[in-house]
Write a protein that holds these residues in place. Structure first.
Motif, PDB file in Angstrom:
ATOM      1  N   VAL A  19       0.785  -1.411  -0.388  1.00  0.00           N
ATOM      2  CA  VAL A  19       0.019  -0.292   0.501  1.00  0.00           C
ATOM      3  C   VAL A  19       1.039   1.636   0.223  1.00  0.00           C
ATOM      4  O   VAL A  19       1.632   1.469   1.243  1.00  0.00           O
ATOM      5  CB  VAL A  19      -0.906  -0.407   1.138  1.00  0.00           C
ATOM      6  N   SER A  74      -5.566   1.547  -8.057  1.00  0.00           N
ATOM      7  CA  SER A  74      -4.214   2.808  -7.672  1.00  0.00           C
ATOM      8  C   SER A  74      -5.646   3.627  -8.857  1.00  0.00           C
ATOM      9  O   SER A  74      -6.958   3.482  -9.121  1.00  0.00           O
ATOM     10  CB  SER A  74      -3.010   2.771  -9.105  1.00  0.00           C
ATOM     11  N   ALA A  88      -3.019   6.376  -0.685  1.00  0.00           N
ATOM     12  CA  ALA A  88      -4.352   5.220  -1.187  1.00  0.00           C
ATOM     13  C   ALA A  88      -4.145   5.476   0.389  1.00  0.00           C
ATOM     14  O   ALA A  88      -3.600   5.224   1.695  1.00  0.00           O
ATOM     15  CB  ALA A  88      -3.423   4.140  -1.405  1.00  0.00           C
ATOM     16  N   VAL A 125      -6.599  -6.523   2.107  1.00  0.00           N
ATOM     17  CA  VAL A 125      -5.786  -6.345   1.387  1.00  0.00           C
ATOM     18  C   VAL A 125      -4.437  -7.623   1.247  1.00  0.00           C
ATOM     19  O   VAL A 125      -3.688  -7.564   2.456  1.00  0.00           O
ATOM     20  CB  VAL A 125      -4.708  -5.555   1.006  1.00  0.00           C
ATOM     21  N   ILE A 164      -1.661  -1.674  -3.550  1.00  0.00           N
ATOM     22  CA  ILE A 164      -2.803  -0.567  -3.617  1.00  0.00           C
ATOM     23  C   ILE A 164      -2.009   0.689  -4.192  1.00  0.00           C
ATOM     24  O   ILE A 164      -1.417   1.022  -2.788  1.00  0.00           O
ATOM     25  CB  ILE A 164      -3.875  -0.655  -1.876  1.00  0.00           C
ATOM     26  N   VAL A 173      -9.936   1.245  -0.134  1.00  0.00           N
ATOM     27  CA  VAL A 173      -9.990   0.300  -0.481  1.00  0.00           C
ATOM     28  C   VAL A 173     -11.081   0.363   0.837  1.00  0.00           C
ATOM     29  O   VAL A 173     -10.306   0.638   1.658  1.00  0.00           O
ATOM     30  CB  VAL A 173      -9.403  -1.353  -0.615  1.00  0.00           C
TER      31      VAL A 173
END
Length: 231
Positions: A114, A151, A118, A126, A132, A138
């Protein structure tokens, strides 16, 4: 004499100490209420406070912060200016970096990454080799796994799943109980929701999905389900 440090969380100076890293170097500040194992590392400018726990062989460095009830363990790394807080967990060989934030009850594990700006929060998961990055979010009970990537300014939320080698990017939204998987790509301003499934090598983009789905069906690729927003 007991030392104190202000972690700039509004609580003022609290009892704290500098962590001694496994390599013998002096690490960053750790609140006495937090726990960092002798086997774990904290960089000189990193901070661990509140009731956070860092253990196993995990490292927190750069200007990263781990706080709240968060846990970082395994071989995980949190660095840059990243933040892990709430009751979030980062484990395995996962990495959280840049200005990324993992919070709430979210879990990032495996070899997942990540980064950027993000956000992973709520009860999101995840894992695997998922990535990400950018300004992606998310959240909810959504999950991203496998070699999937989310992304750009994309959001994955609700109970949606993105997995396999799928990619969701640009301003796309995947939510409800929708699944995007295989080598599917969802991008542009597309919104996929309900129980929809985008699979195989599908490429779905733009707000007008009827034309896109027609082209996809012509290539014998299925985008199916109860609802696709923009239909």
């Amino acid at each position: 004499m007991n030392e104190t440090f202000d972690f700039e969380d509004g609580g003022g100076p609290v009892p704290a100490h500098r962590h001694k890293n496994p390599d013998g170097t002096t690490g960053g500040w750790v609140a006495d209420t937090a726990q960092v194992a002798e086997t774990a590392g904290v960089g000189p400018d990193a901070r661990v406070f509140a009731n956070a726990k860092v253990f196993d062989n995990a490292w927190v460095y750069g200007e990263a912060k781990v706080y709240g009830e968060a846990k970082v363990y395994g071989e995980a790394k949190v660095y840059g200016e990243a933040k892990v807080f709430g009751q979030a967990e980062v484990s395995g060989d996962a990495q959280v970096s840049g200005d990324a934030q993992v919070s709430g009850d979210a879990q990032v594990s495996g070899d997942a990454q990540v980064s950027g700006k993000a956000r992973v929060y709520d009860h999101a998961r995840v894992f695997g080799n998922a990535k990400i990055y950018g300004d992606a979010w998310v959240c909810g009970e959504a999950w991203v796994s496998g070699d999937a990537e989310v992304s750009g300014d994309a959001h994955v939320f609700g109970k949606a799943g993105v997995y396999g080698k799928a990619k969701v990017y640009d301003h796309a939204r995947v939510y409800g109980e929708a699944h995007v998987y295989g080598k599917a790509k969802v991008f542009g301003d597309t919104q996929v929701s309900g129980d929809a499934q985008s699979e195989s090598k599908a490429e779905v983009s733009g707000p007008n999905l009827r034309a896109e789905l027609g082209a996809i069906q012509a290539r014998r690729v299925q985008v199916q389900g109860k609802r696709v927003v923009g239909w």
